[in-house]
Structure formats: structure tokens, C-alpha cells
Design a protein around this motif. Sequence first.
Motif, PDB file in Angstrom:
ATOM      1  N   MET A  96       1.113  -1.150   0.055  1.00  0.00           N
ATOM      2  CA  MET A  96       0.356   0.267  -0.131  1.00  0.00           C
ATOM      3  C   MET A  96       0.903   1.192   0.029  1.00  0.00           C
ATOM      4  SD  MET A  96      -2.888   1.006   2.361  1.00  0.00           S
ATOM      5  CE  MET A  96      -4.501  -0.499   2.230  1.00  0.00           C
ATOM      6  N   TRP A  97       2.014   1.253   0.698  1.00  0.00           N
ATOM      7  CA  TRP A  97       2.122   2.311   0.729  1.00  0.00           C
ATOM      8  C   TRP A  97       3.141   2.831   0.170  1.00  0.00           C
ATOM      9  CZ3 TRP A  97       3.920   6.311   3.998  1.00  0.00           C
ATOM     10  CH2 TRP A  97       4.663   7.159   3.775  1.00  0.00           C
ATOM     11  N   MET A  98       4.337   1.550  -0.798  1.00  0.00           N
ATOM     12  CA  MET A  98       4.735   1.687  -2.061  1.00  0.00           C
ATOM     13  C   MET A  98       3.803   1.857  -3.169  1.00  0.00           C
ATOM     14  SD  MET A  98       7.446  -1.954  -1.116  1.00  0.00           S
ATOM     15  CE  MET A  98       8.340  -1.557  -2.327  1.00  0.00           C
ATOM     16  N   ALA A  99       2.791   1.227  -3.307  1.00  0.00           N
ATOM     17  CA  ALA A  99       2.285   1.801  -4.691  1.00  0.00           C
ATOM     18  C   ALA A  99       2.089   3.941  -4.630  1.00  0.00           C
ATOM     19  CB  ALA A  99       0.947   1.365  -4.689  1.00  0.00           C
ATOM     20  N   ILE A 100       1.861   4.318  -3.479  1.00  0.00           N
ATOM     21  CA  ILE A 100       1.424   5.541  -2.452  1.00  0.00           C
ATOM     22  C   ILE A 100       3.081   5.955  -2.806  1.00  0.00           C
ATOM     23  CG2 ILE A 100       1.108   7.346  -1.283  1.00  0.00           C
ATOM     24  CD1 ILE A 100      -0.664   5.450   0.154  1.00  0.00           C
ATOM     25  N   GLU A 101       4.148   5.921  -2.899  1.00  0.00           N
ATOM     26  CA  GLU A 101       5.048   6.562  -2.694  1.00  0.00           C
ATOM     27  C   GLU A 101       5.417   6.139  -4.591  1.00  0.00           C
ATOM     28  OE1 GLU A 101       8.505   4.384  -0.857  1.00  0.00           O
ATOM     29  OE2 GLU A 101       9.673   6.602  -0.151  1.00  0.00           O
ATOM     30  N   ALA A 102       5.094   5.501  -4.956  1.00  0.00           N
ATOM     31  CA  ALA A 102       5.382   5.718  -6.358  1.00  0.00           C
ATOM     32  C   ALA A 102       4.730   7.102  -7.277  1.00  0.00           C
ATOM     33  CB  ALA A 102       5.119   4.784  -7.296  1.00  0.00           C
ATOM     34  N   MET A 105      -5.647   6.539   3.665  1.00  0.00           N
ATOM     35  CA  MET A 105      -5.850   7.584   4.583  1.00  0.00           C
ATOM     36  C   MET A 105      -4.517   8.063   4.839  1.00  0.00           C
ATOM     37  SD  MET A 105      -8.599  10.558   5.271  1.00  0.00           S
ATOM     38  CE  MET A 105      -8.652  11.305   6.422  1.00  0.00           C
ATOM     39  N   ALA A 106      -4.379   7.656   5.761  1.00  0.00           N
ATOM     40  CA  ALA A 106      -3.353   7.782   7.104  1.00  0.00           C
ATOM     41  C   ALA A 106      -1.861   8.385   5.999  1.00  0.00           C
ATOM     42  CB  ALA A 106      -2.987   6.394   7.842  1.00  0.00           C
ATOM     43  N   MET A 107      -1.870   6.623   4.916  1.00  0.00           N
ATOM     44  CA  MET A 107      -0.236   6.667   4.646  1.00  0.00           C
ATOM     45  C   MET A 107      -0.377   7.634   2.923  1.00  0.00           C
ATOM     46  SD  MET A 107       0.481   2.773   4.055  1.00  0.00           S
ATOM     47  CE  MET A 107       1.047   1.870   5.493  1.00  0.00           C
ATOM     48  N   ALA A 108      -1.641   7.607   2.650  1.00  0.00           N
ATOM     49  CA  ALA A 108      -1.848   9.150   1.336  1.00  0.00           C
ATOM     50  C   ALA A 108      -1.427  10.151   2.112  1.00  0.00           C
ATOM     51  CB  ALA A 108      -2.898   8.551   0.844  1.00  0.00           C
ATOM     52  N   THR A 109      -2.201  10.658   3.416  1.00  0.00           N
ATOM     53  CA  THR A 109      -2.367  11.766   3.647  1.00  0.00           C
ATOM     54  C   THR A 109      -0.361  12.402   4.237  1.00  0.00           C
ATOM     55  OG1 THR A 109      -3.818  11.500   4.488  1.00  0.00           O
ATOM     56  CG2 THR A 109      -2.601  13.337   4.823  1.00  0.00           C
ATOM     57  N   PHE A 110       0.249  11.266   5.040  1.00  0.00           N
ATOM     58  CA  PHE A 110       1.822  10.911   5.173  1.00  0.00           C
ATOM     59  C   PHE A 110       2.713  11.140   4.509  1.00  0.00           C
ATOM     60  CE2 PHE A 110       4.987   9.218   7.293  1.00  0.00           C
ATOM     61  CZ  PHE A 110       5.412  10.186   8.718  1.00  0.00           C
ATOM     62  N   CYS A 111       2.242  10.121   3.422  1.00  0.00           N
ATOM     63  CA  CYS A 111       3.386  10.876   1.846  1.00  0.00           C
ATOM     64  C   CYS A 111       3.592  11.338   1.043  1.00  0.00           C
ATOM     65  CB  CYS A 111       3.076   9.232   1.429  1.00  0.00           C
ATOM     66  SG  CYS A 111       4.111   8.458   0.334  1.00  0.00           S
TER      67      CYS A 111
END
Lengths: 354, 354
Positions: free
Chosen positions: B88-94, B113-119
Motif C-alpha cells: 500500500m505504502w509503496m504504491a502511494i510512494e510511486a 488515508m493515513a498513508m496517503a496523507t503522510f506520504c
Amino acid sequence: MGNAVRIAVDAMGGDIGPSVTLAGAASALKTHQSSEFLLFGDEAVVTAELAKFPELAARARIIPASVSIGMDTKPSIALRQGRRVSSMWMAIEAVKKGEAEVAVSAGNTGALMAMATFCLRTMSQIDRPALACLWPTLRGHSVVLDVGAAIGGDAVHLVNLAIMGAAMARIMLNVECPRVGLLNIGVEEIKGVDQVKEASKILKELELPMLDYRGFIEGDRIGWGEVDVVVTEGFSGNIAIKTAEGTAKQFAALLREALGRSLVTKLGAWIARSAFTELKTKMDPRQVNGAVFLGLEGVVIKSHGGADAFGFARAVEIGCEMVEQDLLARIRQAATLVEGRGAPRAAQAQEAAK
Amino acid sequence: MGNAVRIAVDAMGGDIGPSVTLAGAASALKTHQSSEFLLFGDEAVVTAELAKFPELAARARIIPASVSIGMDTKPSIALRQGRRVSSMWMAIEAVKKGEAEVAVSAGNTGALMAMATFCLRTMSQIDRPALACLWPTLRGHSVVLDVGAAIGGDAVHLVNLAIMGAAMARIMLNVECPRVGLLNIGVEEIKGVDQVKEASKILKELELPMLDYRGFIEGDRIGWGEVDVVVTEGFSGNIAIKTAEGTAKQFAALLREALGRSLVTKLGAWIARSAFTELKTKMDPRQVNGAVFLGLEGVVIKSHGGADAFGFARAVEIGCEMVEQDLLARIRQAATLVEGRGAPRAAQAQEAAK
């Protein structure tokens, strides 16, 4: 007690007025035969209308009221213009004076709420009144409150909604210990707004004998009938009930459209017509017409403004049941228990949450 | 730009995982043929699954991720366990790194939501991200937001929701100047909570060229398609969408039950079957699967966790359209305009409301 309920009817309320309210009262009389009616409104109009319903006339008395509150009148103006002299106010006042046990109006909700609160006052433990309705579910009905009387509210307000809703559910749904859920945006304990989480804690702690607290419930589970009572503050409650109404109508419109598409679909629909009649009956909003104001020192029923005679009769009948099974005593009993047992703990919990 | 959208897929997200997400991606590739896919997840599992979709394999690259976020993992724990290492994180980070233009996940909403906002961080003018979805109406679709990302919010937050929702509506509904309504419990100006009334004033004052502000809308009018964008904070928005989902399912269940009651109703239903297929298609929640996180510095799409391949494909397609028509630029443009034109007035209005 028995069936001899005295009902004060705001004959002028609603989109149509006396032709609906009196026909509705006449119809309700058939199921509550020893009821007595006080009909408040324009004397000439109500008298003429009442002549059409001899059985109702035999058990009704007309009390002239010089003012009718408009459906769009602001509550503050309704109070100023209609206090003591409007059919709406006088119907409510009859309850206060003990001349009637329940007031029923199809008039505008804001005005009715303002007048009922001003005239009857809230119960000592209750800060603001709530509006509770019956919600058709796959298992029967649930009580949902508050559907629009008071916006927002703290945890104690929500706890009060729970006990009032449970009292109503016990009467309307005939369940000894209604299952109660708090409307939330997830079922996990960490989800939602603070006051909802706090109310959940208090309800768990209180372990009230008159309700079975089941935790959070999400909007999509209301129609499943997962709990008997769904508790939320007035803004989200109003949005929930209106959205459900809109979706049901949308579904019905799409179904009608699809079935009318061709001769073949029309034929199929005609053959299966008993199914559509069944569906229509089950989803008929008139069946559940009659929202109950809870938390007042008196029983006041709000009928939908656009209700027909069938719908208005249901509102009167719901009022009768509330009186016959002594809604007010049930709420007082529960509120006293909460006060004795829980108020200190609730207050502590609130303090801790700050 | 054209169709060459690079899509980062959280292959492990959702109730099922790779068999759904890859099948969905393969299906979306058919309508967006020049798209490229980055598939994040367990290497062995994703490789095995990808072998079933040679056309997708030709346009996809697998990037191994050692952690999969569970559907019930709390957002804080997901961030702790999954930062940098989860699919999940790595997809957002891409998306953050510019390796992809959109991330799509069917994983748990809170964690996403948490990861997307944080990243990705929120845009400079936006305080908190919102989750926007397509809502099927009698006239087509509307955009409804926020359906559960941020609870509560002041008038400026609601104004931001309006401009972001309008940007999405312009893309998805293909209307130049979307009609926008604020969800409220009445249409009169005096009704509702303060922040909603305040947001209404600001929207009227701003007279933004990219949206047509229509005032308040009640829950029962959403399904009518009265406006293109319905704006509300995340608590009531989530309750509205879940209640609509529940009511639609309830209606469908009652219809099925009624039609199955007898041989005659079954026969009628069989003859009219094309109508039920039409209804089913129109009310199919998979058609509108794919909620959009708005207000972030990147496009992230949330698919329903229980979506099948068809539903997941829709989420990917919605993501592609957001990228192709440059959602972010549209939002930035509108937000800058609001800031330049309205922020002082908005702030004044807020001050005056205190």
C-alpha cells in the motif's frame, strides 16, 4: 387507561388541512373506538368537514382557533403569531391542561417543535426534545432518533436519546428489552466523533435493564433491522432518513421505468402484479407516518405535512399507543434510573474525555 | 498526455487480493490500452497471478513488497508496520516519486488515508483530504463528498470540498460548470448547523466561475440528481452513502422476496426479466466503485474492499480519467482563485459569525 384516549387534533395542520385530518381521525377511530377527539381549527371549515363523518362527530368536540400556522412560517414567528390562538398551540395546550393526552399535528415541524417545547417544557432530566420515527426494515421496524429536532449534542444527550428511543421501541415493537445501536461511521471502538464514542462507554457502563446496548451501527445496517433502536443526533439522523426516503423513491422510479419499457415487460409486470402490491405495501411511507416528540412533558405526534387520511390515521394511532402504554412514565423511570446510577460516572467520563 | 497513464496498484489490497486486483487491472487495460502498471505485492503470488494475464504482463512490472496491510489494521499500526515496506505504502510512494500518476488500492480505508496523507501531504490550501464518490441518480451520477475521510470541519473546509468536488465532477460528469449543493436538513437559509450556513454565504459571495452554487439540498434529493456535487463533512456524508446503500439492498431484497412468492409471480418476473437486468445494471454499486481522495498532492483511488475484478477495473479507470484530465491542476487552479479572491472575505465572514 384502556382505549379511552383523548386526542387533540390540530385540524388545520398539513398541506391539505381539515379534509385530511378529519378523515384521518375518523379512520383512527375505527381501530381505537373509545377515543375522544378535540378538533382545533377554523370553526366553519371544521364543522362543515365534520358533517361528513357522523361517527367521528359523535365522539368529537370542535374548539375554534382563530389562527392557522402556515407550513413555511418560521418557528419564532409562529410562536409570536400563534401562541394561545392557533390550532397548533391550542392542541398542544390541551395536553398541558390535561384535557387531552396526546396532540397530533401535520403542521410545520419547526413551529410544532418550538410550540411543544415552549408550552409543555422538557422533562427535568432531558435537555432538548428529540423526534423519533419508525423505520421499515427487513425484519419489521426499528425506531430511529433524532431525525431532526435537535442538532448536535454531547454524550449525555445521546444516552438520553437511547433511553427514550428504547421506551418508544418497547411500546411500538413490543420487545421487552430493545437492542440499541449508536449510529457511527464504523463499528470499531476507535471510530467516529468523540461524543459518540463517549456515549458508547457510558451506555456500556450503565448496564440499563430496559435496553440491550449493542455498540455502533453503520448506515447500511439500519434497513437490515440489526437493532431495534438507532441513536444519532438530529443532523445526521435527518440526513439518514431523508436519504433512505430518496433512495427508496429512486429505486421505485427506476423499477417503474424499466417495467414500462416494452410490451413484454409490461405483461410480465401485470402477471407478477401481486408482488409489486406487496412491495408497495411494505415500503409505503404512510404505514410509518407519525414521528414522536420525545423528552417533553406530554405526548406530541408529528404527521408528515403531505400525509393523506390513511397516513394521518397512522399518526393518530401511534399517539394512542404511546398514551395507552404510558410512554412518559417509561421514560421518566429510565431517566431516574440513569440519574441515580449513572450520572456521576457519566460526568466523570465526560471530564476525563476533556 | 493521451492515454499513457502509469498506474501503481496495491496488488495485495482488498478482501481477496491479487486474483481480483490483477484481473481488474487487466480489464481496465482494455479500455486504457496504453496504460502502464506497477504492481506492488508479494513477488511469488503476484508473479503467479500475472501469468494468467499475458496482455497485462506485457505492460506491467512487479515490485516486491514484503508487507501486506490487513483489512482491520488500525491506521497508526499500519503506518508503523507498513511504512516504506508495504504494498500500500509503496504504491502511494510511486506517485510521490513520479514513477506513477495514480495509486489504486482496495485496502482498508483508514490505513490508506493515513498513508496517503503522510506520504503525499495535502495541497497547501487544503487542511484535510476528502473522499469523494460517484452516486447513481435518476439523471446519471453525482459526486458526493466527503464520504468518510475527515469528520467535521468549518465553513472554509466545506468551501474547499465544494471546489474539489466540482473539479472531479467536471471530469467525471463532463459538465463545464457543475451545480453544487450543500447537504443540509432543510432548504431554508435559517436551517442547519452554523458552519454549513456560513459555507453557503461564502460560496454565494465568491461567485466562482468553475461551479454553480445552488444552495442547500436535503438527503432525499441526492438520488434525484438535483445537483452535480453534494457537499458535506465526513460523518454525515458517510452516513448518507451507507444509508443509501442499505436502502437499495433492502429494496432489492424485498423485491426478490415478493417476486419469489408464487409460481405466478415467478412467471411474471421471468417474462419481465429484461427490466430487472436493466434495474440491476443501473443500481450496480460496482459501476461506481472507486472513491477519489481529494486534496492530496497526488491521485489516490480507494476501491471497495469487497470489489470484484469488474469493480476494481472501474476504480482503475476512474483513476486514469482523473490523471488524463489533470484533476490536481484543476483543484490547484480553483484553490488559488479562492485564496486570491475569497480568503479574506471568508475569514471576515468567519470572524463575524463568532
